[in-house]
Design an enzyme around this catalytic site. Structure first.
Site, PDB file in Angstrom:
ATOM      1  N   GLY A 184       0.850  -1.203   0.000  1.00 14.34           N
ATOM      2  CA  GLY A 184       0.000   0.000   0.000  1.00 14.34           C
ATOM      3  C   GLY A 184       0.877   1.241   0.000  1.00 14.34           C
ATOM      4  O   GLY A 184       0.655   2.198  -0.754  1.00 14.34           O
ATOM      5  N   HIS A 185       1.930   1.218   0.853  1.00 14.09           N
ATOM      6  CA  HIS A 185       2.880   2.341   0.868  1.00 14.09           C
ATOM      7  C   HIS A 185       3.623   2.412  -0.469  1.00 14.09           C
ATOM      8  O   HIS A 185       3.884   3.500  -0.983  1.00 14.09           O
ATOM      9  CB  HIS A 185       3.907   2.167   1.994  1.00 14.09           C
ATOM     10  CG  HIS A 185       3.319   2.213   3.370  1.00 14.09           C
ATOM     11  ND1 HIS A 185       3.195   1.093   4.157  1.00 14.09           N
ATOM     12  CD2 HIS A 185       2.832   3.241   4.103  1.00 14.09           C
ATOM     13  CE1 HIS A 185       2.652   1.430   5.319  1.00 14.09           C
ATOM     14  NE2 HIS A 185       2.419   2.729   5.317  1.00 14.09           N
ATOM     15  N   LEU A 240      -4.555  -3.612   2.644  1.00 14.18           N
ATOM     16  CA  LEU A 240      -3.228  -3.780   3.243  1.00 14.18           C
ATOM     17  C   LEU A 240      -3.078  -2.812   4.410  1.00 14.18           C
ATOM     18  O   LEU A 240      -3.545  -1.679   4.361  1.00 14.18           O
ATOM     19  CB  LEU A 240      -2.132  -3.530   2.207  1.00 14.18           C
ATOM     20  CG  LEU A 240      -2.124  -4.447   0.981  1.00 14.18           C
ATOM     21  CD1 LEU A 240      -0.804  -4.299   0.225  1.00 14.18           C
ATOM     22  CD2 LEU A 240      -2.339  -5.913   1.360  1.00 14.18           C
ATOM     23  N   SER A 241      -2.436  -3.290   5.473  1.00 12.31           N
ATOM     24  CA  SER A 241      -2.207  -2.478   6.664  1.00 12.31           C
ATOM     25  C   SER A 241      -1.006  -3.060   7.388  1.00 12.31           C
ATOM     26  O   SER A 241      -0.795  -4.278   7.370  1.00 12.31           O
ATOM     27  CB  SER A 241      -3.441  -2.549   7.578  1.00 12.31           C
ATOM     28  OG  SER A 241      -3.084  -2.193   8.906  1.00 12.31           O
TER      29      SER A 241
END
Ligand code: PAF
Length: 501
Positions: free
Chosen positions: A30-31, A181-182
């Site tokens: 995600g990043h 996502l996390s």
């Protein structure tokens, strides 16, 4: 880089355009998507990694939060970051986290969603982000849409404090099973992970008419412990129902000891944007480009009123005579066609009038013709039919009030009379028409404003919930940018992606 001095020395060597991606580390795909989006803007990209103690509650996972700096550096570099800054707590909070200045987020923005269960969290986020922005001085900051409430609060912070940075939201990245996502997903055991996928599944399957209780029941049944399920206006973050065409359905759950959040946009139709304002404010140019940028259809209602005016004139009818105009509207075949490359073709009863409707004669009579009730009723009905499914940006005088009162974004685009006269003179000159004296032009424009705003039928008024944008001194690009930003405060990239190109 670690220190403030490192950052300062590096910053001095960079170009003016700097894109900043603040993170708390534990970087994942995600990043990577955020960083790749930043890198695609052809500017220098800086990523920060700082696990901010101020945004964790006493019983939260500050100690346990993933700290994976080496892997973060690799991921950031691979995704296209130019540098990574991982400051120590002393750099960010020189007086210590307890004694530092703190920003307070307005109550309305943290009354709902995560704000209720995490008191002080968003104050901590706002505080650290303002400090990071002051140190980094980026031109743009990229944030994930996954944390929609955080994104909304930070957009409001930047606007209310007039901070010189633009915020861009980047769509949530999901695993193939749908889970957003996390960094916290790594806390999940295999069994928990298989339960967690119910969160996006239930939210995305929710119908616009479904009750929150039944959505909560579905999450409970999937073995998730629900902290909240709420439906809010995506911009104000206040609870709403299906009276709002595009709303945010958001939830926080516990899966084992891990807290997960996600949301879905509920849409009863495609997005609808209303742009109103006085003559000569540059609405057409801006609206056309804005619509194209977002993949929405451009509905130029001014061209529709001009077309009727042209018809009235070519049939030799008096523009003031409503009774004589009414029969012309019966069976009127008015078509607007988008041309490749952004132009528009206007057909009246099969005849191409695209150029003819822009003549000074039509301009001089359009207000009088557009003021007749029969004309407004006929064209408003046609516009409403065109907009029933959404997917439009409509431009005119009464779009946000009479035609699409439920538009997702309403803008009142205006400029001073002097500025509009200057633009009108330039336009006439470029199209080879005679240019009147500047004072005469100003008088004409002021008179047209007066007629438009005092007429009985659908006068030009700013809708209560419209955003006023005065475009004096702004470039066309800056106006479009500003409209896009406002749109994105209400409709996520995930829900309505910006078309490629
Ligand atoms: O979203 C995050 O990672 C954090 O809340 C942020 C914006 C970096 C502030 O600490």
């Amino acid at each position: 880089m670690r220190t403030q001095a490192d950052l300062r020395a590096w910053r001095r060597k960079q170009s003016a355009q700097l894109i900043f991606v603040p993170t708390m580390g534990g970087l994942h795909q995600g990043h990577a998507a955020l960083i790749r989006t930043a890198a695609s803007h052809q500017a220098t990209v800086l990523v920060s990694v700082f696990v901010n103690p101020l945004q964790f509650g006493p019983a939260e996972d500050f100690e346990r939060y993933p700290r994976t700096l080496e892997a973060d550096c690799r991921l950031a570099a691979d995704a296209g970051a130019d540098a990574l800054w991982a400051p120590s707590p002393e750099v960010i909070y020189p007086a210590g986290a307890e004694d530092c200045w703190r920003l307070q987020v307005p109550a309305s923005l943290q009354q709902h969603l995560c704000g209720q269960g995490r008191p002080g969290h968003f104050d901590g986020v706002a505080t650290v982000v303002s400090r990071l922005l002051a140190l980094v001085q980026p031109t743009r900051m990229l944030l994930g849409e996954k944390d929609w409430q955080q994104l909304t609060i930070l957009r409001q912070l930047v606007q209310d404090l007039a901070l010189p940075v633009q915020i861009e939201g980047v769509p949530t990245v999901r695993a193939s099973d749908g889970l957003a996502l996390s960094s916290r997903n790594q806390y999940l055991s295999d069994e928990e992970r298989s339960r967690a996928v119910a969160l996006p599944r239930v939210l995305r399957a929710a119908a616009t008419t479904e009750s929150l209780a039944s959505i909560k029941a579905a999450l409970d049944q999937a073995g998730l412990d629900v902290e909240y399920v709420e439906r809010v206006d995506p911009h104000t973050l206040q609870p709403c129902g299906s009276e709002i065409a595009i709303s945010l359905l958001a939830a926080a759950v516990r899966c084992g000891t891990t807290r997960l959040i996600d949301h879905a946009f509920l849409m009863t139709r495609q997005p609808l944007v209303a742009i109103d304002g006085p003559a000569g404010a540059g609405k057409s140019t801006v609206t056309r480009a804005f619509a194209e940028h977002l993949g929405l259809v451009y509905l130029d209602t001014g061209a529709m009123y001009r077309s009727v005016t042209w018809l009235v004139q070519t049939r030799g009818v008096d523009p003031a005579d409503a009774a004589a105009i009414e029969p012309l509207l019966d069976g009127l075949d008015l078509q607007l066609r988008s041309l490749p490359g952004g132009g528009q073709q206007v057909l009246v009863n099969g005849e191409d009038v695209s150029v003819a409707i822009r003549s000074p004669e039509v301009t001089a009579s359009v207000s009088a013709v557009a003021a007749h009730r029969c004309v407004r009723q006929a064209l408003t009905a046609q516009q409403k039919a065109m907009g029933a499914k959404g997917g439009l940006v409509a431009e005119g005088r009464d779009i946000g009030t009479a035609v699409f009162p439920d538009a997702d974004l309403k803008v009142f685009l205006t400029a001073t009379v002097e500025e509009r006269a200057r633009r009108r003179a330039l336009d006439l000159e470029q199209r080879g028409f005679p240019v009147p004296e500047r004072t005469a032009l100003e008088e004409q424009i002021a008179e047209r404003d007066r007629l438009d705003s005092t007429r009985e039928e659908a006068p030009l008024v700013q809708a209560d919930d419209a955003l006023e944008l005065v475009t004096d001194g702004m470039s066309i690009d800056a106006v479009i940018q500003s409209l896009v930003q406002q749109f994105r405060c209400r409709v996520s990239e995930e829900a309505w992606p910006t078309p490629a190109g």
